[in-house]
Design an enzyme around this catalytic site. Structure first.
Site, PDB file in Angstrom:
ATOM      1  N   LYS A 188     110.540  67.702  17.872  1.00 24.34           N
ATOM      2  CA  LYS A 188     110.448  67.522  19.332  1.00 24.34           C
ATOM      3  C   LYS A 188     111.641  68.195  19.997  1.00 24.34           C
ATOM      4  O   LYS A 188     112.781  67.898  19.691  1.00 24.34           O
ATOM      5  CB  LYS A 188     110.447  66.038  19.713  1.00 24.34           C
ATOM      6  CG  LYS A 188     110.162  65.866  21.209  1.00 24.34           C
ATOM      7  CD  LYS A 188     110.428  64.463  21.715  1.00 24.34           C
ATOM      8  CE  LYS A 188     111.862  64.233  22.106  1.00 24.34           C
ATOM      9  NZ  LYS A 188     112.328  65.086  23.235  1.00 24.34           N
ATOM     10  N   GLU A 264     123.649  64.177  14.088  1.00 25.96           N
ATOM     11  CA  GLU A 264     124.771  65.019  14.536  1.00 25.96           C
ATOM     12  C   GLU A 264     125.003  64.641  15.995  1.00 25.96           C
ATOM     13  O   GLU A 264     124.162  64.909  16.845  1.00 25.96           O
ATOM     14  CB  GLU A 264     124.408  66.492  14.359  1.00 25.96           C
ATOM     15  CG  GLU A 264     125.636  67.377  14.299  1.00 25.96           C
ATOM     16  CD  GLU A 264     125.852  68.111  15.588  1.00 25.96           C
ATOM     17  OE1 GLU A 264     126.635  67.580  16.412  1.00 25.96           O
ATOM     18  OE2 GLU A 264     125.233  69.161  15.779  1.00 25.96           O
ATOM     19  N   CYS A 298     128.726  69.735  21.527  1.00 23.87           N
ATOM     20  CA  CYS A 298     129.170  68.486  20.924  1.00 23.87           C
ATOM     21  C   CYS A 298     130.566  68.645  20.328  1.00 23.87           C
ATOM     22  O   CYS A 298     131.317  67.694  20.227  1.00 23.87           O
ATOM     23  CB  CYS A 298     128.169  67.999  19.891  1.00 23.87           C
ATOM     24  SG  CYS A 298     127.595  69.315  18.852  1.00 23.87           S
ATOM     25  N   GLU A 395     133.189  61.419  26.112  1.00 25.95           N
ATOM     26  CA  GLU A 395     132.617  62.761  26.085  1.00 25.95           C
ATOM     27  C   GLU A 395     132.035  63.094  27.457  1.00 25.95           C
ATOM     28  O   GLU A 395     131.179  62.369  27.959  1.00 25.95           O
ATOM     29  CB  GLU A 395     131.520  62.832  25.017  1.00 25.95           C
ATOM     30  CG  GLU A 395     130.949  64.216  24.870  1.00 25.95           C
ATOM     31  CD  GLU A 395     129.938  64.306  23.733  1.00 25.95           C
ATOM     32  OE1 GLU A 395     129.113  63.390  23.587  1.00 25.95           O
ATOM     33  OE2 GLU A 395     129.972  65.316  22.997  1.00 25.95           O
TER      34      GLU A 395
HETATM   35  P1  ADP Z   1     121.514  63.823  26.481  1.00 18.10           P
HETATM   36  O1  ADP Z   1     122.018  62.513  27.018  1.00 18.10           O
HETATM   37  O2  ADP Z   1     122.581  64.828  26.315  1.00 18.10           O
HETATM   38  O3  ADP Z   1     120.298  64.369  27.180  1.00 18.10           O
HETATM   39  P2  ADP Z   1     120.068  62.593  24.369  1.00 18.10           P
HETATM   40  O4  ADP Z   1     120.682  62.041  23.155  1.00 18.10           O
HETATM   41  O5  ADP Z   1     119.542  61.645  25.402  1.00 18.10           O
HETATM   42  O6  ADP Z   1     121.106  63.593  24.983  1.00 18.10           O
HETATM   43  O7  ADP Z   1     118.865  63.566  23.987  1.00 18.10           O
HETATM   44  C1  ADP Z   1     118.806  64.366  22.831  1.00 18.10           C
HETATM   45  C2  ADP Z   1     117.393  64.349  22.307  1.00 18.10           C
HETATM   46  O8  ADP Z   1     117.048  63.006  21.984  1.00 18.10           O
HETATM   47  C3  ADP Z   1     116.321  64.835  23.289  1.00 18.10           C
HETATM   48  O9  ADP Z   1     115.320  65.528  22.565  1.00 18.10           O
HETATM   49  C4  ADP Z   1     115.756  63.534  23.835  1.00 18.10           C
HETATM   50  O10 ADP Z   1     114.430  63.640  24.285  1.00 18.10           O
HETATM   51  C5  ADP Z   1     115.830  62.643  22.608  1.00 18.10           C
HETATM   52  N1  ADP Z   1     115.876  61.193  22.894  1.00 18.10           N
HETATM   53  C6  ADP Z   1     116.396  60.568  23.970  1.00 18.10           C
HETATM   54  N2  ADP Z   1     116.224  59.232  23.874  1.00 18.10           N
HETATM   55  C7  ADP Z   1     115.580  58.993  22.712  1.00 18.10           C
HETATM   56  C8  ADP Z   1     115.124  57.823  22.025  1.00 18.10           C
HETATM   57  N3  ADP Z   1     115.291  56.610  22.533  1.00 18.10           N
HETATM   58  N4  ADP Z   1     114.521  57.969  20.832  1.00 18.10           N
HETATM   59  C9  ADP Z   1     114.359  59.193  20.285  1.00 18.10           C
HETATM   60  N5  ADP Z   1     114.742  60.333  20.878  1.00 18.10           N
HETATM   61  C10 ADP Z   1     115.348  60.260  22.071  1.00 18.10           C
END
Ligand code: ADP
Length: 496
Positions: A188, A264, A298, A395
């Site tokens: 995804k 990561e 990161c 961060e």
């Molecule tokens: P940011 O805050 O920098 O956008 P995230 O960690 O929220 O970073 O997002 C990184 C990835 O994780 C994206 O592909 C996002 O759709 C996905 N993501 C966000 N929330 C969830 C969740 N609860 N479970 C699984 N994947 C998630």
């Protein structure tokens, strides 16, 4: 329905952008036929609508990946897996300009930098293409009555969730080792930057991968992402993103089928400059360490510690250097820094800048939005930042640098390690002994000496402490995507 739309960029002219979910080798709509829009961070306007994956689409993609793994992919020879990856690497190189332009359009990164990203994608895919037929076990001699060997087997169906800061590089880092080891994949992309992953899916098809080996979904974290993390038929999940979500992924894995997890995550990496550093060189790398990719790394060197003997001189020169970073249209030739990826990120970063000002840190340059359209932020340097200030602790993921001062080597190490993170770090010095001593003492997965942000597909990358679990890149990544089977054969007579 065509699941494709014609888009245009200043670098490519018109090109065909896939917009469907990529499942079983075809672009398709989601079960619910929902769509969402990707926003251009330079103009704040929608680029195009794309199909949105929900939990139901994750189910379909996983069942396709499972069937492909069991019925076909696991019988494909390592040599053939290698050929597919090598071909895919060639196609990334052939379409380098288009892929880079998509990144600039969707993510806002400078086109010149995006081209470097795509070159690195090709390098990574080719590197793991090289590994595919070199994944070997061992013969282990225990006694004359048994013959034992180990083999490395794929884990099975791998779920991969990637972020928006390096949309295609993360795609390649994840898919390269997973496929080399013989797994099938449901990946995804991030909802902010889905376009590159879909174009790359088109290349997967052209490279001749059997349908179902690599499945690419566009969708949101709380729905499609969470469904991947909690899925009962995904054997392993690999995630790159925030530490907050990383914790949720681990919980979901623990609460479902105990799928294997690699993470990561975030960082607040120290960049330490000693009195004896080549100051021009150090400033260049410190500037690149924090402002590259608009601070959306990161491993960004967001905490800069400068020794007291050169502190004032360093700040004056660094201000000049950072002030010369060209901020603007990602497609302009001399642009170094484009817009932040989204309104949300823009607001978060501006919030941190506000906090820094309120906490009493000194704004050396920047501290405001750049222009009045698009998510642009001025390169911002805070000096006199103390350890307990939020901008030294958390961060920010933007073009914001926090500078502190130190006197002794022990103090530098203590300050460098004063974080819950441990992804990266750097030391600038002309003394080899200092470099080696400090790099040994820093609790971080990577230590750069007299450079910064220089990642390479041959070098393992990953976090100490709360920056993650497992390593990406290099031979180390193969351990994330394979499991050891021990076979022990009796040669002698029955024991009992
Ligand atoms: P940011 O805050 O920098 O956008 P995230 O960690 O929220 O970073 O997002 C990184 C990835 O994780 C994206 O592909 C996002 O759709 C996905 N993501 C966000 N929330 C969830 C969740 N609860 N479970 C699984 N994947 C998630």
């Amino acid at each position: 329905m065509s699941f494709s739309t014609t888009l245009e960029t200043p670098q490519t002219g018109k090109y065909e952008q896939p917009t469907g979910l990529f499942i079983n080798g075809e672009f398709t709509h989601g079960v619910d036929k929902k769509t969402f829009e990707s926003i251009n961070p330079t103009t704040e306007k929608p680029i195009c609508a794309i199909q949105e994956a929900t939990e139901k689409d994750v189910d379909i993609a996983v069942s396709v990946a499972r069937k492909t793994f069991e019925e076909t992919w696991r019988k494909v020879t390592p040599e053939q897996r290698s050929r597919y990856l090598l071909k895919l690497a060639d196609l990334f190189e052939r379409d380098l300009d288009t892929l880079a332009a998509i990144e600039s359009l969707d993510n806002g990164k400078a086109f010149s930098m995006a081209k470097v990203d795509i070159g690195m994608c090709a390098g990574c895919l080719r590197y793991y293409g090289g590994w595919a037929d070199k994944i070997e076990g061992k013969v282990i001699d225990t006694n004359s009555e048994t013959f034992n060997y180990t083999k490395q087997e794929p884990i099975g169906v791998v779920g991969q969730i990637i972020p928006w800061n390096f949309p295609l590089l993360m795609w390649a880092w994840k898919i390269g080792p997973a496929v080399a080891c013989g797994n099938t994949v449901v990946l995804k992309s991030a909802e902010q930057t889905p376009l590159g992953a879909l174009y790359a899916a088109k290349l997967v098809k052209e490279a001749g991968f059997p349908p179902g080996v690599i499945n690419i979904l566009s969708g949101f974290g709380k729905t499609a992402g969470a469904a991947i993390a909690a899925h009962m038929d995904i054997d392993k999940v690999a995630f790159t993103g925030s530490t907050v979500v990383g914790r949720q992924i681990m919980k979901a894995a623990a609460g479902s089928n105990l799928k294997k997890v690699t993470l990561e995550l975030g960082g607040k990496s120290p960049n330490i400059v000693f009195n004896d550093a080549d100051i021009e060189n150090a400033i260049s790398w410190v500037n690149f360490g924090i402002f590259f990719n608009h601070g959306q790394c990161c491993c960004a060197g967001s905490r800069v510690y400068v020794q007291d003997g050169i502190y004032d001189k360093f700040i004056e020169a660094f201000k000049k250097r950072a002030g010369a970073n060209k901020v603007g249209d990602p497609f302009a030739q001399d642009t170094f820094q484009g817009p932040q990826v989204s309104q949300l990120q823009f607001d978060r970063i501006m919030g941190y800048i506000d906090t820094g000002k309120k906490e009493g840190a000194k704004v050396e340059i920047g501290g405001e939005r750049h222009g009045d359209k698009g998510f642009f932020i001025q390169p911002t340097i805070f000096s006199n930042v103390s350890s307990e200030m939020k901008i030294m602790q958390e961060e920010i993921f933007g073009p914001v640098c926090s500078i502190g001062k130190f006197s002794t080597e022990e103090e530098a190490i203590k300050l460098g390690n004063a974080t819950t993170y441990g992804l990266a770090s750097a030391v600038h010095t002309s003394n080899l002994n200092t470099a080696i001593r400090v790099s040994s003492a820093l609790r971080a997965g990577t230590v750069w000496i007299n450079q910064y942000n220089m990642l390479h597909h041959q070098l393992p990358f990953g976090g100490y402490k709360e920056s993650g679990i497992g390593r990406e890149l290099g031979e180390a990544a193969l351990a994330n995507y394979s499991q050891t089977k021990t076979v022990s054969i009796r040669l002698g007579d029955a024991l009992f």
